[in-house]
Design a protein around this motif. Structure first.
Motif, PDB file in Angstrom:
ATOM      1  N   TYR A 263       0.845  -1.177   0.000  1.00 38.82           N
ATOM      2  CA  TYR A 263       0.000   0.000   0.000  1.00 38.82           C
ATOM      3  C   TYR A 263       0.884   1.231   0.000  1.00 38.82           C
ATOM      4  CZ  TYR A 263      -4.423  -2.412   0.950  1.00 38.82           C
ATOM      5  OH  TYR A 263      -5.546  -3.185   0.859  1.00 38.82           O
TER       6      TYR A 263
ATOM      7  N   PHE B 120       0.205  -5.173   8.983  1.00 36.94           N
ATOM      8  CA  PHE B 120       1.060  -4.203   8.311  1.00 36.94           C
ATOM      9  C   PHE B 120       2.439  -4.121   8.955  1.00 36.94           C
ATOM     10  CE2 PHE B 120      -1.587  -1.818   5.333  1.00 36.94           C
ATOM     11  CZ  PHE B 120      -2.871  -2.172   5.715  1.00 36.94           C
ATOM     12  N   GLY B 121       3.423  -3.755   8.120  1.00 29.96           N
ATOM     13  CA  GLY B 121       4.712  -3.332   8.630  1.00 29.96           C
ATOM     14  C   GLY B 121       4.649  -1.864   9.040  1.00 29.96           C
ATOM     15  N   LYS B 122       5.775  -1.339   9.522  1.00 32.79           N
ATOM     16  CA  LYS B 122       5.795   0.039  10.007  1.00 32.79           C
ATOM     17  C   LYS B 122       5.879   1.062   8.878  1.00 32.79           C
ATOM     18  CE  LYS B 122       7.825  -0.671  14.573  1.00 32.79           C
ATOM     19  NZ  LYS B 122       8.911  -0.255  15.510  1.00 32.79           N
TER      20      LYS B 122
ATOM     21  N   PHE C  96       3.668   0.756   2.691  1.00 37.87           N
ATOM     22  CA  PHE C  96       3.431  -0.272   3.701  1.00 37.87           C
ATOM     23  C   PHE C  96       3.361  -1.637   3.038  1.00 37.87           C
ATOM     24  CE2 PHE C  96       2.723   2.215   7.429  1.00 37.87           C
ATOM     25  CZ  PHE C  96       2.138   3.403   7.022  1.00 37.87           C
TER      26      PHE C  96
ATOM     27  N   PHE D  18      -4.157   0.818  -2.272  1.00 36.20           N
ATOM     28  CA  PHE D  18      -3.614  -0.462  -2.741  1.00 36.20           C
ATOM     29  C   PHE D  18      -2.745  -0.239  -3.983  1.00 36.20           C
ATOM     30  CE2 PHE D  18      -3.298  -4.837  -3.681  1.00 36.20           C
ATOM     31  CZ  PHE D  18      -3.509  -4.985  -5.044  1.00 36.20           C
TER      32      PHE D  18
ATOM     33  N   LYS E  94       0.830   5.443   0.887  1.00 40.04           N
ATOM     34  CA  LYS E  94       0.050   6.408   1.661  1.00 40.04           C
ATOM     35  C   LYS E  94       0.657   7.796   1.555  1.00 40.04           C
ATOM     36  CE  LYS E  94      -2.093   7.219   6.174  1.00 40.04           C
ATOM     37  NZ  LYS E  94      -1.840   8.656   6.179  1.00 40.04           N
TER      38      LYS E  94
ATOM     39  N   ALA F  69      -2.479  12.804   4.930  1.00 42.39           N
ATOM     40  CA  ALA F  69      -3.898  13.195   4.972  1.00 42.39           C
ATOM     41  C   ALA F  69      -4.782  12.332   4.075  1.00 42.39           C
ATOM     42  CB  ALA F  69      -4.086  14.664   4.623  1.00 42.39           C
ATOM     43  N   GLU F  70      -4.266  11.206   3.608  1.00 46.06           N
ATOM     44  CA  GLU F  70      -5.077  10.276   2.837  1.00 46.06           C
ATOM     45  C   GLU F  70      -4.953   8.884   3.442  1.00 46.06           C
ATOM     46  OE1 GLU F  70      -4.327  12.426  -1.502  1.00 46.06           O
ATOM     47  OE2 GLU F  70      -4.201  10.247  -1.293  1.00 46.06           O
ATOM     48  N   GLY F  71      -5.945   8.025   3.135  1.00 46.49           N
ATOM     49  CA  GLY F  71      -5.826   6.643   3.569  1.00 46.49           C
ATOM     50  C   GLY F  71      -4.878   5.877   2.668  1.00 46.49           C
ATOM     51  N   PRO F  72      -4.404   4.717   3.113  1.00 47.43           N
ATOM     52  CA  PRO F  72      -3.541   3.884   2.263  1.00 47.43           C
ATOM     53  C   PRO F  72      -4.258   3.481   0.979  1.00 47.43           C
ATOM     54  CG  PRO F  72      -3.527   3.107   4.542  1.00 47.43           C
ATOM     55  CD  PRO F  72      -4.626   4.120   4.441  1.00 47.43           C
TER      56      PRO F  72
END
Lengths: 114, 113
Positions: free
Chosen positions: B36, B103-105, B89, B46, B38, B41-44
């Motif tokens: 993903y 998820f990873g960091k 991510f 795909f 990112k 201010a937005e979502g992840p």
């Protein structure tokens, strides 16, 4: 077509208070998942709902609860807020409740607990 | 105990060059892997995925490689563009009912022009 919507965008609460976050999935999607993203970390799974039933729960205390409504929108509730609950809360919209469907994330709700 | 690890917090690449983002996992039961992207201010969003039965999946400038024996996957972006600058991510999905992603960091990619 509208994407995933979440409200509110930002929220400031104090310790001990209660908060309700809302999510509307993409039209036609029947499943919603909630994630918590603490600063510097990846999103962490909280709940998944499919057809108004809980399908999965992550490692979060009972202070966290959720529900899904007949129109497939969802609410995430957090009671007795702690400072550590400060995070970005993400909602993901999924076509069905099964694995390997693409998940579409909303912009999130930024919660700050003082 | 992190099951999905992205050990590089950041990566800087020049425009036109290749970006390689790495991800390691510990659970051999993971059945599906996703990347993903990112923006602030937005979502992840795909990007690309790969099933555990494959070792490569390609989509335009993005290719994901999976090495199951090493429990390692990587995302290659060629050529890198300034608009690719974002947090990436890596996520894994266990082989079970439900859709929870682990998820990873994240790795922050900066592409300079």
């Amino acid at each position: 077509d509208a994407g995933v919507t979440q409200s509110p965008t930002h929220l400031i609460k104090t310790r001990g208070q209660h908060v309700t976050l809302r999510c509307s999935p993409i039209s036609g999607h029947k499943s919603v998942s909630w994630y918590q993203q603490v600063l510097g970390q990846g999103p962490q799974f909280i709940f998944q709902y499919y057809e108004k039933e809980e399908r999965g729960r992550g490692n979060f205390p009972d202070r966290f609860s959720a529900r899904q409504f007949p129109n497939y929108s969802s609410e995430l509730n957090v009671n007795a807020l702690l400072l550590g609950d400060s995070a970005l809360y993400l909602c993901a919209s999924i076509l069905s409740g099964f694995s390997y469907n693409e998940q579409f994330f909303g912009p999130g709700t930024r919660l700050t607990v003082l | 105990d992190q099951q999905v690890k992205q050990n590089s917090p950041s990566l800087s690449v020049q425009e036109g060059r290749i970006s390689i983002l790495n991800c390691d996992y510990t659970n051999s039961m993971f059945d599906y892997f996703l990347w993903y992207k990112k923006y602030p201010a937005e979502g992840p969003t795909f990007l690309i995925s790969i099933s555990s039965i494959k070792d490569k999946n390609e989509d335009g400038r993005f290719t994901v490689f999976l090495n199951k024996s090493a429990k390692h996957l990587s995302l290659h972006i060629v050529p890198s563009q300034p608009g690719d600058s974002a947090v990436y991510f890596c996520a894994a999905q266990p082989n079970q009912a439900g859709t929870a992603l682990i998820f990873g960091k994240g790795t922050t990619l900066s592409v300079s022009s």
